[in-house]
Design a protein around this motif. Structure first.
Motif, PDB file in Angstrom:
ATOM      1  N   GLN A 191      13.284 -36.835 166.567  1.00  0.00           N
ATOM      2  CA  GLN A 191      13.714 -37.853 167.522  1.00  0.00           C
ATOM      3  C   GLN A 191      12.862 -37.821 168.778  1.00  0.00           C
ATOM      4  O   GLN A 191      12.599 -38.852 169.389  1.00  0.00           O
ATOM      5  CB  GLN A 191      15.188 -37.636 167.874  1.00  0.00           C
ATOM      6  N   GLN A 192      12.430 -36.594 169.146  1.00  0.00           N
ATOM      7  CA  GLN A 192      11.623 -36.472 170.355  1.00  0.00           C
ATOM      8  C   GLN A 192      10.188 -36.939 170.136  1.00  0.00           C
ATOM      9  O   GLN A 192       9.545 -37.461 171.028  1.00  0.00           O
ATOM     10  CB  GLN A 192      11.600 -35.003 170.816  1.00  0.00           C
ATOM     11  N   LYS A 193       9.715 -36.769 168.936  1.00  0.00           N
ATOM     12  CA  LYS A 193       8.320 -37.147 168.656  1.00  0.00           C
ATOM     13  C   LYS A 193       8.270 -37.871 167.326  1.00  0.00           C
ATOM     14  O   LYS A 193       8.344 -37.260 166.268  1.00  0.00           O
ATOM     15  CB  LYS A 193       7.420 -35.905 168.617  1.00  0.00           C
ATOM     16  N   GLY A 194       8.170 -39.172 167.366  1.00  0.00           N
ATOM     17  CA  GLY A 194       8.126 -39.953 166.143  1.00  0.00           C
ATOM     18  C   GLY A 194       6.823 -39.750 165.392  1.00  0.00           C
ATOM     19  O   GLY A 194       5.770 -39.522 165.986  1.00  0.00           O
ATOM     20  N   LEU A 195       6.904 -39.850 164.087  1.00  0.00           N
ATOM     21  CA  LEU A 195       5.722 -39.676 163.242  1.00  0.00           C
ATOM     22  C   LEU A 195       4.968 -40.988 163.116  1.00  0.00           C
ATOM     23  O   LEU A 195       5.524 -42.003 162.712  1.00  0.00           O
ATOM     24  CB  LEU A 195       6.136 -39.186 161.852  1.00  0.00           C
ATOM     25  N   THR A 196       3.710 -40.976 163.461  1.00  0.00           N
ATOM     26  CA  THR A 196       2.827 -42.104 163.205  1.00  0.00           C
ATOM     27  C   THR A 196       1.883 -41.705 162.082  1.00  0.00           C
ATOM     28  O   THR A 196       1.797 -40.526 161.704  1.00  0.00           O
ATOM     29  CB  THR A 196       2.015 -42.474 164.459  1.00  0.00           C
ATOM     30  N   THR A 197       1.164 -42.681 161.554  1.00  0.00           N
ATOM     31  CA  THR A 197       0.215 -42.372 160.478  1.00  0.00           C
ATOM     32  C   THR A 197      -0.830 -41.371 160.948  1.00  0.00           C
ATOM     33  O   THR A 197      -1.174 -40.420 160.245  1.00  0.00           O
ATOM     34  CB  THR A 197      -0.469 -43.662 159.993  1.00  0.00           C
ATOM     35  N   THR A 198      -1.308 -41.577 162.170  1.00  0.00           N
ATOM     36  CA  THR A 198      -2.338 -40.683 162.711  1.00  0.00           C
ATOM     37  C   THR A 198      -1.805 -39.267 162.884  1.00  0.00           C
ATOM     38  O   THR A 198      -2.446 -38.292 162.468  1.00  0.00           O
ATOM     39  CB  THR A 198      -2.846 -41.207 164.064  1.00  0.00           C
ATOM     40  N   SER A 199      -0.609 -39.126 163.499  1.00  0.00           N
ATOM     41  CA  SER A 199      -0.059 -37.791 163.722  1.00  0.00           C
ATOM     42  C   SER A 199       0.289 -37.106 162.408  1.00  0.00           C
ATOM     43  O   SER A 199       0.163 -35.881 162.272  1.00  0.00           O
ATOM     44  CB  SER A 199       1.182 -37.873 164.614  1.00  0.00           C
TER      45      SER A 199
END
Length: 644
Positions: free
Chosen positions: A192-200
């Motif tokens: 919740q604190q750090k959403g997953l993006t394709t890059t990450s």
């Protein structure tokens, strides 16, 4: 067919490592990663460090299947060097050697630096001088290897058990203070604190492979494993997967999520596992974990030095690096130049990075994932060739498998066939059909999984090339420098490098040229090439009379061929002549025994065998249709002709 690397166990000395000792050496390498990976990963992906270790754990399990096969196929050791040279090309083997050297250099630097940082938990006054003390430790390890004192597997077992026990104690203490439900909520909160993006997602996936560095150690232990190697390897790697699977994802998750401030601190992030035990347990636990971590990290650093200098020696024996690297000192009979490079380059790396462990972590992925990628690709190619050969020549494939079984069990092929037949007779027909069916589909599934593993590792390496530019620059510079030295050394010598390969398919209509008598080799080569056709190869078979009296050492690439300069010179002669004539060729190296030539003759079914008269004793088990002698300026050359 027994290939050049399958030297007799007697020649290799007494193998000593069983499954537990192999696990200890590998765990002492991989298991040390948990002490520095959480902090390095947290700096890149924050609280999702544990998630990415768990995600990459799936690929790690698939990788262990491939490394188990590499270790079984190449009992002389060598790992990426051997599998890449045989599966792809000799020069790709050298490239793989450069990649694994980059990985070893950084393993030595990171492990020894982390050891001192963990030791500073017990002795805080060490921390300001961590870089200089680390350099001193590397110098000391270099001196110890120069003296000839390197860690034994039994000592590694103690270190591995202490470290694994410490990991379990920390996990036990933490889970007695928080419930699994609390841990799960903590983990979900990280998403919740750090959403997953394709890059990450891609960057985290590539970076988490650092948690599993050290897997390649298993392939370097093959020369000193007990028989049957396949069983030893399977049990050892099962233990590795279980122990790493229990500790690495959980400790990474808990040490970063329960200690976010420490994980984000430049100094404390290098001591997370020890601090975790101290926070939820006591000072005694904290200091005990710190000491055990320091111990196993120094072991991992020394293992990397041992591995690196043996790769240097192997590349030098393969004529890629100058022969001066092979020189041994008169006092201790150890390769001082090779050891100096293996210990000195990590010191240089530490100075360049100024002791910044996160920077060293960013530099790591290039060599590690590059070596993984080449190993996986080389093994896929070897598997495909054998699959294709088995479809074209099923009877040859069956006998090839039988000979491998005989070599593994240390019995004759006839005894192996009788043993196999007896087992088949005892097995009910219905069960035999089920076993054949399962074996057939497992082979297909294993190959598909292997290709998927290769693609995923290549993806991770490609991502690392762009997301970790510092690692790409450093690793690329080392590989380019090493490659340049290899090319210059190769051109300066004027010789043609040839590495033998196993026979995986029949070649009816071909010619076997038997080499081994130095005075007549060129006459045999020329005579065989005159008889060869453009459709079938000449199989250059070198029958060596050398005896290997010493035992192999852990991490040594113990290939009899690389220690046989006469064989290398003979194959170089043959390669030059065959290339000039445009004749396809294959090279096989064997320790000379009368039955070896007969086995090869029966399997290949050549049109004829060409050999000097002085080696006719090696052909006494062969019954040709016709025997013809050819007079050459160097003496008589025999032609054993057979119409199959």
């Amino acid at each position: 067919m027994t290939q050049h690397s399958h030297a007799h166990d007697d020649a290799h000395g007494k193998a000593s490592l069983g499954p537990l000792l192999c696990w200890a050496v590998v765990f002492a390498d991989i298991g040390s990663s948990i002490y520095y990976v959480p902090g390095i990963l947290y700096s890149n992906v924050g609280g999702l460090a544990g998630f990415f270790v768990l995600l990459t754990m799936i690929i790690f399990v698939l990788l262990t299947l491939k490394y188990a096969e590499v270790s079984s196929r190449f009992p002389e050791g060598g790992g990426v060097v051997s599998v890449a040279a045989q599966g792809i090309h000799t020069w790709v083997g050298a490239l793989g050697g450069m990649f694994i050297l980059v990985s070893y250099f950084l393993t030595s630097a990171i492990s020894c630096l982390s050891a001192i940082q963990y030791l500073s938990v017990v002795f805080p006054s060490l921390l300001p001088y961590a870089l200089f003390i680390t350099i001193g430790v590397l110098v000391l390890l270099g001196i110890l290897n120069w003296i000839g004192i390197s860690e034994s597997a039994k000592v590694s077992l103690i270190a591995a058990l202490v470290a694994f026990g410490g990991d379990l104690v920390v996990l036990f203490i933490v889970f007695t203070h928080i419930s699994f439900q609390d841990a799960w909520q903590l983990f979900m909160g990280a998403f919740q604190q750090k959403g997953l993006t394709t890059t990450s997602l891609l960057v985290g996936f590539a970076g988490a492979f650092l948690a599993f560095s050290g897997l390649e150690s298993i392939s370097q232990l093959s020369p000193v494993m007990k028989a049957p190697r396949k069983k030893v390897i399977s049990i050892a790697l099962l233990l590795v997967v279980l122990t790493i699977g229990i500790t690495s994802p959980l400790l990474t998750t808990l040490s970063t999520l329960l200690q976010p401030e420490a994980a984000g601190n430049e100094v404390l992030s290098t001591q997370l596992i020890s601090l975790l035990g101290g926070h939820w347990g006591s000072t005694i636990v904290q200091q005990g974990v710190a000491i055990s971590a320091s111990l196993i990290l120094i072991f991992a650093g020394n293992t990397a030095i041992i591995g690196a200098y043996h790769v240097f020696l192997a590349l030098s024996r393969m004529d890629f690096l100058p022969a001066i690297i092979l020189q041994r000192n008169r006092l201790r009979n150890t390769p001082h130049f090779s050891i100096a490079l293996a210990a000195g380059i990590p010191i240089l790396v530490l100075l360049i990075a100024n002791g910044q462990i996160n920077m060293l972590g960013d530099m790591y992925a290039f060599g590690l994932l590059g070596a993984f990628s080449i190993t996986c690709l080389g093994l896929d190619i070897i598997r495909f060739r054998e699959w294709r050969a088995a479809r074209q020549h099923p009877e040859f494939a069956r006998k090839h498998k039988l000979l491998k079984l005989a070599a593994t069990m240390k019995i004759t092929p006839q005894e192996a066939e009788a043993k196999l037949a007896a087992e088949v007779a005892k097995t009910p027909a219905a069960l035999r059909k089920v076993r054949v069916f399962l074996a057939h589909w497992w082979k297909r599934l294993d190959f598909v999984l292997g290709v998927i593993t290769t693609l995923l590792v290549l993806l991770a390496w490609t991502i690392g090339l762009f997301s970790k530019p510092l690692g790409t620059i450093f690793g690329g510079a080392v590989v380019l420098l090493g490659g340049g030295i290899a090319i210059i050394n190769y051109m300066r010598q004027g010789s043609t490098l040839v590495l033998p390969t196993p026979l995986i398919a029949r070649a009816p209509g071909s010619v076997i040229a038997v080499l081994g008598n130095e005075a007549h080799n060129q006459q045999v080569i020329d005579s065989a090439l005159r008889k060869a056709s453009s459709a079938q190869p000449v199989v250059f078979l070198y029958l060596s009379s050398q005896t290997l009296k010493r035992s192999p050492r852990p991490f040594e690439i113990f290939d009899p061929y690389l220690e046989d300069p006469k064989a290398k010179e003979a194959f170089s002669q043959a390669e030059k002549s065959a290339r000039r004539e445009g004749v396809p060729r294959q090279f096989v190296y064997q320790l000379a025994t009368p039955e070896k030539l007969a086995h090869i003759w029966r399997f290949i079914r050549p049109l004829e065998i060409v050999l000097p008269e002085s080696l006719m004793d090696e052909a006494k088990e062969i019954n040709p249709d016709r025997l013809r002698y050819e007079l050459t300026p160097g003496g008589k050359v025999a032609h054993l002709i057979k119409r199959w």
